[in-house]
Design a protein around this motif. Structure first.
Motif, mmCIF file in Angstrom:
data_model
loop_
_atom_site.group_PDB
_atom_site.id
_atom_site.type_symbol
_atom_site.label_atom_id
_atom_site.label_comp_id
_atom_site.label_asym_id
_atom_site.label_seq_id
_atom_site.Cartn_x
_atom_site.Cartn_y
_atom_site.Cartn_z
ATOM 1 N N ARG A 141 38.982 35.992 -30.323
ATOM 2 C CA ARG A 141 38.374 35.172 -31.365
ATOM 3 C C ARG A 141 37.237 35.898 -32.064
ATOM 4 N NH1 ARG A 141 37.082 30.162 -30.116
ATOM 5 N NH2 ARG A 141 34.914 29.878 -30.710
ATOM 6 N N MET A 142 36.801 35.280 -33.160
ATOM 7 C CA MET A 142 35.643 35.737 -33.918
ATOM 8 C C MET A 142 34.526 34.715 -33.760
ATOM 9 S SD MET A 142 37.001 38.436 -35.183
ATOM 10 C CE MET A 142 35.407 38.889 -35.896
ATOM 11 N N SER A 143 33.291 35.196 -33.738
ATOM 12 C CA SER A 143 32.144 34.289 -33.742
ATOM 13 C C SER A 143 31.033 34.915 -34.578
ATOM 14 C CB SER A 143 31.647 34.022 -32.323
ATOM 15 O OG SER A 143 30.588 33.074 -32.326
ATOM 16 N N LEU A 144 30.554 34.173 -35.556
ATOM 17 C CA LEU A 144 29.489 34.628 -36.450
ATOM 18 C C LEU A 144 28.270 33.726 -36.302
ATOM 19 C CD1 LEU A 144 28.409 36.322 -38.882
ATOM 20 C CD2 LEU A 144 29.460 34.599 -40.378
ATOM 21 N N SER A 145 27.138 34.324 -35.978
ATOM 22 C CA SER A 145 25.860 33.616 -35.951
ATOM 23 C C SER A 145 25.033 34.061 -37.157
ATOM 24 C CB SER A 145 25.074 33.928 -34.676
ATOM 25 O OG SER A 145 25.645 33.299 -33.557
ATOM 26 N N VAL A 146 24.533 33.101 -37.912
ATOM 27 C CA VAL A 146 23.677 33.392 -39.069
ATOM 28 C C VAL A 146 22.271 32.912 -38.749
ATOM 29 C CG1 VAL A 146 23.382 33.164 -41.555
ATOM 30 C CG2 VAL A 146 25.681 32.989 -40.550
ATOM 31 N N PHE A 147 21.302 33.784 -38.925
ATOM 32 C CA PHE A 147 19.903 33.450 -38.671
ATOM 33 C C PHE A 147 19.205 33.147 -39.997
ATOM 34 C CE2 PHE A 147 21.288 36.083 -35.173
ATOM 35 C CZ PHE A 147 20.768 35.435 -34.057
ATOM 36 N N ASN A 148 18.257 32.255 -39.941
ATOM 37 C CA ASN A 148 17.476 31.934 -41.145
ATOM 38 C C ASN A 148 16.415 33.016 -41.360
ATOM 39 O OD1 ASN A 148 16.451 30.722 -43.377
ATOM 40 N ND2 ASN A 148 15.689 28.889 -42.358
ATOM 41 N N LEU A 149 16.926 34.238 -41.514
ATOM 42 C CA LEU A 149 16.107 35.408 -41.774
ATOM 43 C C LEU A 149 16.729 36.149 -42.948
ATOM 44 C CD1 LEU A 149 15.680 36.774 -38.130
ATOM 45 C CD2 LEU A 149 13.838 35.846 -39.559
ATOM 46 N N PRO A 150 15.925 36.637 -43.878
ATOM 47 C CA PRO A 150 16.501 37.355 -45.031
ATOM 48 C C PRO A 150 17.176 38.647 -44.586
ATOM 49 C CG PRO A 150 14.118 37.637 -44.961
ATOM 50 C CD PRO A 150 14.443 36.614 -43.911
ATOM 51 N N ALA A 151 18.159 39.082 -45.344
ATOM 52 C CA ALA A 151 18.855 40.333 -45.033
ATOM 53 C C ALA A 151 17.895 41.512 -44.983
ATOM 54 C CB ALA A 151 19.946 40.578 -46.072
ATOM 55 N N SER A 152 16.803 41.402 -45.703
ATOM 56 C CA SER A 152 15.803 42.485 -45.717
ATOM 57 C C SER A 152 15.180 42.704 -44.336
ATOM 58 C CB SER A 152 14.702 42.171 -46.732
ATOM 59 O OG SER A 152 14.070 40.942 -46.421
ATOM 60 N N TYR A 153 15.365 41.751 -43.430
ATOM 61 C CA TYR A 153 14.861 41.888 -42.065
ATOM 62 C C TYR A 153 15.411 43.159 -41.413
ATOM 63 C CZ TYR A 153 13.909 40.642 -37.165
ATOM 64 O OH TYR A 153 13.465 40.643 -35.862
ATOM 65 N N LEU A 154 16.601 43.590 -41.839
ATOM 66 C CA LEU A 154 17.236 44.784 -41.275
ATOM 67 C C LEU A 154 16.463 46.064 -41.584
ATOM 68 C CD1 LEU A 154 20.873 43.827 -42.210
ATOM 69 C CD2 LEU A 154 20.230 44.563 -39.908
ATOM 70 N N LYS A 155 15.741 46.061 -42.706
ATOM 71 C CA LYS A 155 15.054 47.283 -43.138
ATOM 72 C C LYS A 155 13.942 47.670 -42.162
ATOM 73 C CE LYS A 155 16.039 46.589 -48.054
ATOM 74 N NZ LYS A 155 15.462 46.367 -49.402
ATOM 75 N N GLY A 156 13.999 48.908 -41.712
ATOM 76 C CA GLY A 156 12.946 49.406 -40.826
ATOM 77 C C GLY A 156 13.083 48.968 -39.387
ATOM 78 N N VAL A 171 30.506 43.964 -31.309
ATOM 79 C CA VAL A 171 29.387 43.078 -31.643
ATOM 80 C C VAL A 171 28.563 43.837 -32.662
ATOM 81 C CG1 VAL A 171 27.393 41.772 -30.833
ATOM 82 C CG2 VAL A 171 29.348 42.102 -29.303
ATOM 83 N N GLU A 172 28.218 43.203 -33.777
ATOM 84 C CA GLU A 172 27.514 43.933 -34.825
ATOM 85 C C GLU A 172 26.504 43.078 -35.579
ATOM 86 O OE1 GLU A 172 31.085 45.459 -36.561
ATOM 87 O OE2 GLU A 172 31.385 43.733 -37.864
ATOM 88 N N PHE A 173 25.398 43.714 -35.947
ATOM 89 C CA PHE A 173 24.430 43.120 -36.873
ATOM 90 C C PHE A 173 24.868 43.458 -38.297
ATOM 91 C CE2 PHE A 173 21.338 43.381 -33.278
ATOM 92 C CZ PHE A 173 20.850 42.075 -33.334
ATOM 93 N N GLY A 174 24.627 42.536 -39.205
ATOM 94 C CA GLY A 174 24.971 42.806 -40.582
ATOM 95 C C GLY A 174 24.369 41.797 -41.540
ATOM 96 N N VAL A 175 24.763 41.927 -42.795
ATOM 97 C CA VAL A 175 24.249 41.071 -43.875
ATOM 98 C C VAL A 175 25.267 39.972 -44.175
ATOM 99 C CG1 VAL A 175 23.555 40.987 -46.298
ATOM 100 C CG2 VAL A 175 22.932 42.966 -44.878
ATOM 101 N N VAL A 176 24.825 38.732 -44.086
ATOM 102 C CA VAL A 176 25.661 37.583 -44.447
ATOM 103 C C VAL A 176 25.271 37.133 -45.850
ATOM 104 C CG1 VAL A 176 26.284 35.191 -43.912
ATOM 105 C CG2 VAL A 176 25.903 36.833 -42.052
ATOM 106 N N ASP A 177 26.213 37.163 -46.763
ATOM 107 C CA ASP A 177 25.990 36.650 -48.114
ATOM 108 C C ASP A 177 26.728 35.322 -48.256
ATOM 109 O OD1 ASP A 177 24.397 38.688 -49.493
ATOM 110 O OD2 ASP A 177 26.133 39.994 -49.144
ATOM 111 N N ILE A 178 25.978 34.228 -48.321
ATOM 112 C CA ILE A 178 26.582 32.908 -48.526
ATOM 113 C C ILE A 178 26.720 32.702 -50.022
ATOM 114 C CG2 ILE A 178 26.296 30.421 -48.214
ATOM 115 C CD1 ILE A 178 24.894 30.998 -45.601
ATOM 116 N N LEU A 179 27.982 32.678 -50.484
ATOM 117 C CA LEU A 179 28.274 32.608 -51.916
ATOM 118 C C LEU A 179 28.540 31.182 -52.390
ATOM 119 C CD1 LEU A 179 30.757 35.634 -51.970
ATOM 120 C CD2 LEU A 179 28.271 35.671 -52.375
ATOM 121 N N GLU A 180 29.081 30.351 -51.485
ATOM 122 C CA GLU A 180 29.361 28.952 -51.781
ATOM 123 C C GLU A 180 28.794 28.102 -50.648
ATOM 124 O OE1 GLU A 180 30.733 27.946 -54.541
ATOM 125 O OE2 GLU A 180 31.399 29.884 -55.341
#
Length: 463
Positions: free
Chosen positions: A149-164, A226-235
């Protein structure tokens, strides 16, 4: 009385001289051979006298069935014509995968089928194959990795959190995820699933409890990640409080580990014995759901699926705790499983082997590769696809061909171009191994709506 129990002992108890003796000896050898002969014979006598009382018993249920209404074993032949089917993205699918579906559609129990645009050949059903059957379940139609299966967790953190924070996030994945056959967490966690009745009532599953406990919260090898990444919610995502925008996310892909693999192996063996098929389609052997083994597999399969979910939940809990953040949105789905669903007005068993459930309004996540985006989708309930969609991009090159065609240097270049950091992973999972996910998504626009994307940035796989 001799020490080793044999057929003569059972005949002396009054057992009929038929296959019930072979069934009894098989069950005793498999599950009770370490117990005293006298105790086993006493129980066997009870089964002989009152088989109805033992129809659902883990050890004796199959024997009770053999005494009341024996399963008739006869060689099965394929039908001359195929059950109805649909293929999505036919030009993107290899001939072997199509042939495997066509063979499955000729099974006497087949009622309808479909092939997803990411399809490629596998064992039994092709990967990306969907098959509806009449009151029968095909263990290899579900797959060896039950409940993958797939499982995606989205955090209420901006994608910019990844920088640095690359080193910090790589450290979290290194410390809090485990992969392959040998890696387990030093600190084990309990889970309510271990109290499930299947772990007590099904002898095979009971013997897998310790393995399941040890592997909770771990991932398999191969294409699991398992991977960290950017979630773009378009709708707007139903039931989500997150507005459109870009967020930090964690995506995982794995299944039911050793528990599911052992269940698949055992019940596939039973299916091939009860349902002999021509050699070229022997992996499509099925279990009748009206039989003891069919019911037992169904329970074990559902347990393995729930265990797979428990593993993902544990992975995401550990990562969220290490981040010190709460998960704002979860999207998840099986893609190796069987469900009882209505197909053309009749309840059928719908096998999705490497296919995402896509009933109307149902959410799912379809990954790309380690350098290509995955897609958050909402199903359209297309009846021609049996309310299914692809489970990913699908392979173009086998693992062996990847190793002969690509080098680690090739892989590093494409990772660097896409600003992706990889922990573990080999050339057999190189991004070039997969079809173009954008092409695959265009080929299934009538199956799902796209609500957002997930773009990998830090990827952890088996070493």
């Amino acid at each position: 009385m001799g020490k080793k129990l044999n057929g003569r002992d059972l005949i002396n108890l009054g057992f009929p001289k038929n296959n019930s003796i072979n069934i009894a000896l098989g069950q005793i050898h498999r599950y009770r051979k370490k117990e005293k002969k006298e105790a086993i014979l006493a129980e066997a006598k009870e089964v002989l006298l009152s088989p109805d009382k033992f129809k659902s018993h883990g050890t004796w249920g199959k024997l009770a069935e053999g005494l009341i209404a024996p399963v008739v074993v006869r060689k099965q032949e394929l039908e001359q014509t195929r059950a109805p089917f649909s293929i999505f993205g036919e030009n993107e699918i290899d001939a072997v995968a199509k042939s495997q579906l066509f063979n499955a559609l000729k099974l006497p129990v087949a009622t309808k089928g479909a092939l997803m645009p990411d399809a490629h050949s596998g064992y039994g059903l092709p990967i990306g194959g969907v098959l509806a059957t009449d009151n029968a379940v095909i263990p290899y139609g579900v797959g060896v990795d039950i409940g993958c299966r797939m499982s995606l967790s989205v955090f209420n953190l901006p994608a910019s959190y990844l920088k640095g924070k690359t080193d910090f996030l790589k450290g979290i994945l290194s410390d809090h995820t485990k992969f392959g056959m040998k890696e387990v967490h030093a600190k084990k966690m309990d889970h309510e699933i271990f109290s499930r009745v299947e772990f007590k009532d099904i002898p095979l599953v009971k013997g897998l409890l310790d393995k399941a406990y040890a592997q909770l919260g771990t991932s398999g090898g191969g294409n699991h990640f398992v991977e960290f990444g950017v979630v773009d919610i378009l709708e707007e995502v139903p039931a989500s409080k997150l507005p459109k925008g870009s967020y930090l996310g964690v995506l995982s892909h794995s299944g039911s580990r050793g528990l599911g693999a052992n269940i698949a192996k055992h019940y596939t063996y039973l299916a091939t014995k009860q349902c002999p098929l021509p050699k070229n389609v022997q992996h499509l052997a099925w279990l009748d759901l009206d039989t003891h083994d069919g019911q037992e597999y169904w329970m074990a399969m559902n347990l393995a699926g729930d265990y797979a979910k428990a593993c993902h939940d544990n992975i995401h809990y550990r990562i969220a705790k290490a981040l010190g953040k709460h998960v704002a949105l979860t999207i998840e789905n099986h893609h190796n499983f069987a469900w009882k669903e209505m197909v053309d007005g009749k309840e059928c068993v719908v096998h999705r082997k490497g296919a995402t459930p896509a009933a109307e309004g149902q959410l799912g996540i379809i990954p790309g590769s380690m350098t290509a985006p995955g897609y958050i989708v909402r199903g359209k309930g297309n009846v021609d696809s049996l309310q299914s969609a692809s489970h990913g991009a699908g392979r173009v090159f086998s693992r062996a061909k990847c190793k002969s065609n690509f080098t680690k240097s090739d892989m590093k270049k494409i990772l660097k171009t896409n600003d992706v950091h990889l922990l573990g992973g080999g050339v057999d999972e190189a991004p070039m191994a997969y079809k173009n996910i954008e092409t695959v998504m265009k080929l299934q626009e009538e199956l799902v709506d796209v609500l957002g994307t997930f773009t990998p940035k830090i990827v952890r796989m088996s070493k």
